[in-house]
Design a protein around this motif. Structure first.
Motif, PDB file in Angstrom:
ATOM      1  N   GLY A  13     -27.409  -0.264   4.527  1.00  0.00           N
ATOM      2  CA  GLY A  13     -26.844  -1.606   4.594  1.00  0.00           C
ATOM      3  C   GLY A  13     -25.328  -1.522   4.526  1.00  0.00           C
ATOM      4  O   GLY A  13     -24.743  -0.492   4.863  1.00  0.00           O
ATOM      5  N   PHE A  14     -24.693  -2.611   4.085  1.00  0.00           N
ATOM      6  CA  PHE A  14     -23.246  -2.602   3.884  1.00  0.00           C
ATOM      7  C   PHE A  14     -23.026  -2.738   2.380  1.00  0.00           C
ATOM      8  O   PHE A  14     -22.814  -3.827   1.853  1.00  0.00           O
ATOM      9  N   ALA A  15     -23.159  -1.621   1.674  1.00  0.00           N
ATOM     10  CA  ALA A  15     -23.066  -1.623   0.216  1.00  0.00           C
ATOM     11  C   ALA A  15     -22.311  -0.382  -0.240  1.00  0.00           C
ATOM     12  O   ALA A  15     -22.337   0.651   0.422  1.00  0.00           O
ATOM     13  N   TYR A  16     -21.670  -0.490  -1.401  1.00  0.00           N
ATOM     14  CA  TYR A  16     -20.887   0.628  -1.921  1.00  0.00           C
ATOM     15  C   TYR A  16     -21.765   1.837  -2.196  1.00  0.00           C
ATOM     16  O   TYR A  16     -22.870   1.720  -2.736  1.00  0.00           O
ATOM     17  N   MET A  17     -21.263   2.989  -1.811  1.00  0.00           N
ATOM     18  CA  MET A  17     -21.900   4.265  -2.136  1.00  0.00           C
ATOM     19  C   MET A  17     -20.782   5.236  -2.502  1.00  0.00           C
ATOM     20  O   MET A  17     -19.804   5.349  -1.772  1.00  0.00           O
ATOM     21  N   LYS A  18     -20.912   5.901  -3.631  1.00  0.00           N
ATOM     22  CA  LYS A  18     -19.883   6.863  -4.036  1.00  0.00           C
ATOM     23  C   LYS A  18     -20.013   8.117  -3.181  1.00  0.00           C
ATOM     24  O   LYS A  18     -21.048   8.768  -3.174  1.00  0.00           O
ATOM     25  N   THR A  19     -18.969   8.426  -2.451  1.00  0.00           N
ATOM     26  CA  THR A  19     -18.918   9.680  -1.698  1.00  0.00           C
ATOM     27  C   THR A  19     -18.108  10.694  -2.518  1.00  0.00           C
ATOM     28  O   THR A  19     -17.651  10.390  -3.620  1.00  0.00           O
ATOM     29  N   ASP A  20     -17.919  11.893  -1.994  1.00  0.00           N
ATOM     30  CA  ASP A  20     -17.416  12.984  -2.821  1.00  0.00           C
ATOM     31  C   ASP A  20     -15.924  12.916  -3.145  1.00  0.00           C
ATOM     32  O   ASP A  20     -15.503  13.275  -4.239  1.00  0.00           O
ATOM     33  N   PHE A  21     -15.123  12.476  -2.147  1.00  0.00           N
ATOM     34  CA  PHE A  21     -13.675  12.523  -2.338  1.00  0.00           C
ATOM     35  C   PHE A  21     -13.012  11.223  -1.902  1.00  0.00           C
ATOM     36  O   PHE A  21     -13.491  10.537  -0.993  1.00  0.00           O
ATOM     37  N   ARG A  22     -11.902  10.924  -2.553  1.00  0.00           N
ATOM     38  CA  ARG A  22     -11.038   9.825  -2.138  1.00  0.00           C
ATOM     39  C   ARG A  22      -9.598  10.293  -2.282  1.00  0.00           C
ATOM     40  O   ARG A  22      -9.318  11.291  -2.954  1.00  0.00           O
ATOM     41  N   TYR A  23      -8.682   9.556  -1.651  1.00  0.00           N
ATOM     42  CA  TYR A  23      -7.264   9.948  -1.615  1.00  0.00           C
ATOM     43  C   TYR A  23      -6.472   9.006  -2.504  1.00  0.00           C
ATOM     44  O   TYR A  23      -6.742   7.802  -2.568  1.00  0.00           O
ATOM     45  N   ILE A  24      -5.477   9.562  -3.190  1.00  0.00           N
ATOM     46  CA  ILE A  24      -4.607   8.724  -4.007  1.00  0.00           C
ATOM     47  C   ILE A  24      -3.174   9.251  -3.944  1.00  0.00           C
ATOM     48  O   ILE A  24      -2.941  10.454  -4.024  1.00  0.00           O
ATOM     49  N   SER A  25      -2.234   8.327  -3.756  1.00  0.00           N
ATOM     50  CA  SER A  25      -0.811   8.664  -3.732  1.00  0.00           C
ATOM     51  C   SER A  25      -0.067   7.626  -4.563  1.00  0.00           C
ATOM     52  O   SER A  25      -0.424   6.440  -4.549  1.00  0.00           O
ATOM     53  N   THR A  26       0.946   8.059  -5.283  1.00  0.00           N
ATOM     54  CA  THR A  26       1.703   7.171  -6.173  1.00  0.00           C
ATOM     55  C   THR A  26       3.127   6.969  -5.663  1.00  0.00           C
ATOM     56  O   THR A  26       3.787   7.935  -5.253  1.00  0.00           O
ATOM     57  N   TRP A  27       3.579   5.724  -5.675  1.00  0.00           N
ATOM     58  CA  TRP A  27       4.978   5.400  -5.352  1.00  0.00           C
ATOM     59  C   TRP A  27       5.709   5.160  -6.665  1.00  0.00           C
ATOM     60  O   TRP A  27       5.325   4.315  -7.469  1.00  0.00           O
ATOM     61  N   LYS A  28       6.756   5.927  -6.867  1.00  0.00           N
ATOM     62  CA  LYS A  28       7.534   5.832  -8.108  1.00  0.00           C
ATOM     63  C   LYS A  28       8.953   6.291  -7.819  1.00  0.00           C
ATOM     64  O   LYS A  28       9.157   7.200  -7.013  1.00  0.00           O
ATOM     65  N   ASP A  29       9.911   5.654  -8.459  1.00  0.00           N
ATOM     66  CA  ASP A  29      11.329   6.015  -8.278  1.00  0.00           C
ATOM     67  C   ASP A  29      11.729   6.004  -6.810  1.00  0.00           C
ATOM     68  O   ASP A  29      12.457   6.878  -6.323  1.00  0.00           O
ATOM     69  N   GLY A  30      11.202   5.038  -6.074  1.00  0.00           N
ATOM     70  CA  GLY A  30      11.636   4.818  -4.690  1.00  0.00           C
ATOM     71  C   GLY A  30      10.976   5.662  -3.630  1.00  0.00           C
ATOM     72  O   GLY A  30      11.409   5.645  -2.479  1.00  0.00           O
ATOM     73  N   LYS A  31       9.913   6.402  -3.954  1.00  0.00           N
ATOM     74  CA  LYS A  31       9.277   7.214  -2.907  1.00  0.00           C
ATOM     75  C   LYS A  31       7.810   7.494  -3.240  1.00  0.00           C
ATOM     76  O   LYS A  31       7.392   7.437  -4.401  1.00  0.00           O
ATOM     77  N   TRP A  32       7.057   7.807  -2.183  1.00  0.00           N
ATOM     78  CA  TRP A  32       5.661   8.206  -2.330  1.00  0.00           C
ATOM     79  C   TRP A  32       5.586   9.703  -2.638  1.00  0.00           C
ATOM     80  O   TRP A  32       6.359  10.483  -2.094  1.00  0.00           O
ATOM     81  N   ASP A  33       4.646  10.082  -3.482  1.00  0.00           N
ATOM     82  CA  ASP A  33       4.410  11.508  -3.672  1.00  0.00           C
ATOM     83  C   ASP A  33       3.536  12.032  -2.528  1.00  0.00           C
ATOM     84  O   ASP A  33       3.153  11.282  -1.629  1.00  0.00           O
ATOM     85  N   GLU A  34       3.208  13.303  -2.572  1.00  0.00           N
ATOM     86  CA  GLU A  34       2.435  13.919  -1.490  1.00  0.00           C
ATOM     87  C   GLU A  34       1.038  13.319  -1.363  1.00  0.00           C
ATOM     88  O   GLU A  34       0.490  13.244  -0.280  1.00  0.00           O
TER      89      GLU A  34
END
Length: 340
Positions: A13-34
């Motif tokens: 269906g169209f429902a949440y399923m936890k997959t293995d990986f997700r991406y996260i990046s943080t913006w701080k002090d005027g720029k995004w990290d890797e």
């Protein structure tokens, strides 16, 4: 070797399923990290984050498709990146460079390749990028830090057993304010649509049609999708307004209608009093590509377009062509497809 997952691809269906990986990046002090891939699907943020209190957040939705020859491809991901940046600008959030966005999407899809549904199942991998304001901030002002995240999950075909027209009613509520955020993909627009949707559903309709907030005379959106109609002289018509979210599917259909089907196309006002100018109608968006509209209830009368039970022939051709491009069965215009 590809991980094996125990998924019934035919009954997703169209429902949440936890997959293995997700991406996260943080913006701080005027720029995004890797940015990097993580396994934890829980975010830990400050209780004072602007995303929680002042709605400083936006999101996108796109899909990855498995082709007949086993390749994985994205559909117009650069347009999702550009649209997300328009939302970011409107809410005074830092933009995510298009190249960073596309690279991050590809990373997430590759890392979760086992969850990309096989060709022929009708299922796809849904991808949800989002940007939120975080950090310690109680005043009504932009956040000191931001997160750019992406997760994904396999979803089933929107229509099980084939496309079937559905009916809608005209909403008594507005989806967005004039000169507001209707043209951006921000959570507040969706929060305000929850009650009108529930009212429509209780009355037996799929969702509601929103009129322009200034005059309540022109069709703007259909639920969380864009409207289109086929006129009796075979023109593909879709509304234009600064309050409408610029659907990537809609602009793709405008191109398909003109270049693949040879139809005239128009982006213009669509007055609700003139529903009888259309012989077919539909709602378009990422989830379904096209949802055929059987009828629209207006002033206690149901205006039926082509049929309440059968899909119109032009609507069907539009769907088959665009979905064919997305899964690699139809040659795509240059620049529309990104291989993972």
């Amino acid at each position: 070797m590809l991980k094996e997952v125990n998924i019934d691809w035919q009954n997703l269906g169209f429902a949440y399923m936890k997959t293995d990986f997700r991406y996260i990046s943080t913006w701080k002090d005027g720029k995004w990290d890797e940015g990097n891939l993580v396994e934890d699907n829980m975010l830990r943020i400050s209780e004072a984050s602007t995303a929680l209190h002042y709605g400083q957040q936006c999101f996108e939705g796109l899909k990855a498709y498995k082709t007949k020859d086993g390749k994985i491809q994205l559909f117009r991901a650069d347009e999702n990146a550009k649209r997300m940046n328009r939302s970011c600008r409107r809410l005074l959030m830092p933009e995510v460079p298009v190249e960073k966005f596309i690279d991050a999407v590809k990373q997430v899809v590759k890392a979760n390749e086992a969850y990309v549904p096989p060709y022929g199942t009708g299922a796809t991998l849904y991808i949800r990028p989002f940007v939120i304001g975080v950090g310690d901030n109680v005043g009504v002002k932009p956040a000191p830090e931001y997160l750019f995240c992406i997760f994904c999950l396999p979803v089933g075909p929107y229509f099980k057993g084939g496309m079937t027209p559905v009916n809608f009613m005209i909403a008594d509520y507005d989806r967005a304010a004039p000169y507001g955020t209707g043209g951006e993909k921000v959570g507040g627009n969706y929060a305000s649509s929850l009650m009108p949707h529930e009212i429509a559903a209780k009355k037996g309709y799929a969702d509601c049609v929103y009129l322009d907030p200034a005059t309540h005379t022109k069709i703007e959106e259909v639920g969380s999708a864009n409207f289109f109609g086929i006129t009796k002289d075979n023109k593909f018509v879709t509304p234009i307004s600064p309050s409408i979210l610029p659907s990537i599917t809609k602009y793709s259909l405008l191109h398909v209608a003109k270049e693949y089907l040879g139809l005239e196309t128009e982006e213009r006002d669509v007055f609700v009093e003139n529903l009888d100018e259309f012989k077919e109608a539909g709602a378009c968006g990422t989830a379904a590509v096209i949802t055929p509209i059987g009828g629209i209830e207006y002033k206690d009368k149901l205006h039926v377009f082509y049929s309440e039970t059968e899909v119109g022939p032009i609507t069907k051709k539009l769907y088959d062509t665009l979905y064919g491009i997305q899964i690699g069965d139809v040659k795509a215009p240059e620049g529309w497809i990104f291989e993972v």
